[in-house]
Design an enzyme around this catalytic site. Structure first.
Site, PDB file in Angstrom:
ATOM      1  N   THR A 130       0.866  -1.193   0.000  1.00 33.97           N
ATOM      2  CA  THR A 130       0.000   0.000   0.000  1.00 33.97           C
ATOM      3  C   THR A 130       0.895   1.233   0.000  1.00 33.97           C
ATOM      4  O   THR A 130       2.116   1.134   0.151  1.00 33.97           O
ATOM      5  CB  THR A 130      -0.900   0.030   1.255  1.00 33.97           C
ATOM      6  OG1 THR A 130      -0.078   0.263   2.398  1.00 33.97           O
ATOM      7  CG2 THR A 130      -1.682  -1.247   1.420  1.00 33.97           C
ATOM      8  N   ASP A 131       0.272   2.386  -0.126  1.00 35.71           N
ATOM      9  CA  ASP A 131       1.075   3.615  -0.114  1.00 35.71           C
ATOM     10  C   ASP A 131       1.808   3.794   1.219  1.00 35.71           C
ATOM     11  O   ASP A 131       2.923   4.311   1.265  1.00 35.71           O
ATOM     12  CB  ASP A 131       0.173   4.833  -0.364  1.00 35.71           C
ATOM     13  CG  ASP A 131      -0.331   4.879  -1.806  1.00 35.71           C
ATOM     14  OD1 ASP A 131       0.291   4.189  -2.657  1.00 35.71           O
ATOM     15  OD2 ASP A 131      -1.333   5.567  -2.070  1.00 35.71           O
ATOM     16  N   CYS A 132       1.142   3.393   2.307  1.00 37.78           N
ATOM     17  CA  CYS A 132       1.765   3.583   3.620  1.00 37.78           C
ATOM     18  C   CYS A 132       2.586   2.373   4.064  1.00 37.78           C
ATOM     19  O   CYS A 132       3.417   2.486   4.965  1.00 37.78           O
ATOM     20  CB  CYS A 132       0.700   3.923   4.663  1.00 37.78           C
ATOM     21  SG  CYS A 132      -0.734   2.856   4.634  1.00 37.78           S
ATOM     22  N   TYR A 133       2.331   1.221   3.451  1.00 37.57           N
ATOM     23  CA  TYR A 133       3.121   0.013   3.734  1.00 37.57           C
ATOM     24  C   TYR A 133       3.609  -0.549   2.402  1.00 37.57           C
ATOM     25  O   TYR A 133       3.030  -1.485   1.847  1.00 37.57           O
ATOM     26  CB  TYR A 133       2.273  -1.033   4.469  1.00 37.57           C
ATOM     27  CG  TYR A 133       1.840  -0.624   5.865  1.00 37.57           C
ATOM     28  CD1 TYR A 133       2.758  -0.628   6.912  1.00 37.57           C
ATOM     29  CD2 TYR A 133       0.528  -0.258   6.136  1.00 37.57           C
ATOM     30  CE1 TYR A 133       2.376  -0.261   8.200  1.00 37.57           C
ATOM     31  CE2 TYR A 133       0.137   0.106   7.420  1.00 37.57           C
ATOM     32  CZ  TYR A 133       1.060   0.101   8.449  1.00 37.57           C
ATOM     33  OH  TYR A 133       0.678   0.455   9.720  1.00 37.57           O
ATOM     34  N   PRO A 134       4.700   0.005   1.852  1.00 40.01           N
ATOM     35  CA  PRO A 134       5.087  -0.330   0.480  1.00 40.01           C
ATOM     36  C   PRO A 134       5.707  -1.715   0.304  1.00 40.01           C
ATOM     37  O   PRO A 134       5.648  -2.281  -0.790  1.00 40.01           O
ATOM     38  CB  PRO A 134       6.095   0.765   0.140  1.00 40.01           C
ATOM     39  CG  PRO A 134       6.634   1.234   1.445  1.00 40.01           C
ATOM     40  CD  PRO A 134       5.504   1.116   2.405  1.00 40.01           C
TER      41      PRO A 134
END
Length: 390
Positions: A130-134
């Site tokens: 995800t954007d916050c957990y790349p």
């Protein structure tokens, strides 16, 4: 001396080194000598314990964040799947989960014990990113000292008066009660009988939410009533349910536990379980509590259920006492049948004694439950319905 004692008075006596603390086995001789009323004045705490396979066992783990971070959606520990439908780096490893590569020969129970023994455990996890957990994957090794929180949370332990098992079919059965020989070749039973915690507190007066307990070598707590909690069973005169009744949900810090008191179990051709050691002190508040802990194996009766009947409700072939079960044989339908426990009485006694010493040494305070369990719970069953029928 008053016939009633408070938790505060008992803990004060413990601190002053004046408390009388005995196990549920030892208290029986005191009752025989003094009677219930005088024994209640004399004894302050009775320790109870059990060490048996408890499948409903597992651990919550927080692994900490990698750099770049990952929101783990699939997790394995030593190739054993853990549930990752939680926050980004939290997971729950269940004791009965089996290894992808080794099957039932290694599973969640083994992972938990490897962690307690500070062995390296391989952590593999993946994520869509995800954007916050790349990060999308990670493959690393951890020990218990590397990770953050790690605590045992067992939804159902310490069953009250679980039924014994037999097999009337022509073939052996491989079950969570062990191998049941064909044609009523044996009877297996569990619980530690007169030493079992909920046998000694049948109406849950002193064992409730918040009760401090000995859990696998650590000091843990009763977190809630256990799953399948069925306190609404009919009861015998001594208060014991005539079928499996109460259960406990328990939790404790993995870091303070010892594999001397928690061990994996592999039942041949069935699966994995976990032996869990639980000890619970029962404060003797009054003569009624002393009467409860006066129970002996000859007063505890359990059903012998036929596991060859592949239905939810298994027929009972009769009721026997724990005194009969512990004798090594029971007689059913005119046949003398050998019996064997799957709970270790030796280990249970060891835990009761260890807990007794911890209390005497001032290392274990007696706690009052912050909430009591209900006494009328019944069980629902799972029925097959079409959507909209409910």
């Amino acid at each position: 001396m008053s016939n009633k004692k408070s938790y505060e008075e008992i803990n004060k006596k413990i601190k002053e080194g004046k408390a009388v603390i005995v196990s549920a086995d030892e208290v029986l001789d005191i009752i025989a000598e003094k009677g219930i009323t005088e024994a209640a004045k004399y004894v302050d705490v009775v320790t109870t314990a059990t060490f048996g396979p408890m499948c409903s066992t597992g651990a919550f783990l927080n692994f900490g964040h990698a750099d770049p971070p990952i929101r783990m959606t699939s997790v394995t520990l030593n190739d054993v799947p853990a549930y990752a439908g939680l926050a980004a780096v939290d997971a729950y490893i269940g004791a009965t989960e089996t290894s992808i590569s080794k099957g039932i020969h290694y599973g969640g129970a083994h992972v938990i014990c490897d962690l307690i023994d500070r062995k390296e455990v391989r952590l593999q996890a993946s994520s869509p990113g995800t954007d916050c957990y790349p990060r999308k994957s990670i493959d690393t090794c951890i020990t218990l000292d590397d990770i953050n929180e790690a605590y045992l949370y067992n939804p159902r332990n310490a069953y009250q008066n679980y039924s014994a098992a037999i097999n009337t079919s022509d073939l052996p059965l491989h079950t969570y009660m062990g191998i049941l020989k064909s044609n009523m070749g044996n009877v297996h039973y569990c619980t530690s009988g007169q030493l079992s915690p909920l046998i000694n507190d049948p109406y849950y007066r002193t064992i409730g939410i918040g009760t401090k307990i000995f859990l696998a070598g650590a000091q843990g707590f009763v977190s809630w009533m256990g799953t399948q909690f069925c306190s609404g069973r009919s009861r015998r005169e001594n208060g014991l349910p005539d079928a499996p009744g109460g259960t406990l949900a328990v939790s404790g810090d993995l870091r303070s536990m010892s594999t001397e008191f928690i061990q994996p179990a592999v039942f041949e051709d069935y699966g994995i379980s976990m032996f869990v050691g639980i000890g619970i002190p029962i404060p003797i508040l009054d003569a009624e509590m002393m009467s409860n802990v006066s129970i002996t194996d000859r007063d505890i009766f359990t059903n012998i259920e036929d596991y060859s009947v592949k239905r939810r409700d298994k027929p009972s072939l009769g009721t026997v006492s724990y005194e009969e079960l512990r004798s090594g044989f029971v007689e059913i339908q005119g046949k003398k049948i050998p019996t064997a426990p799957i709970t270790s009485l030796h280990k249970s006694r060891q835990i009761a004694e260890l807990l007794k010493q911890q209390i005497k040494n001032g290392d274990f305070e007696i706690t009052k439950p912050v909430a009591q369990f209900p006494l009328t719970n019944t069980l629902n069953t799972l029925e097959i319905k079409r959507k909209g029928d409910a």
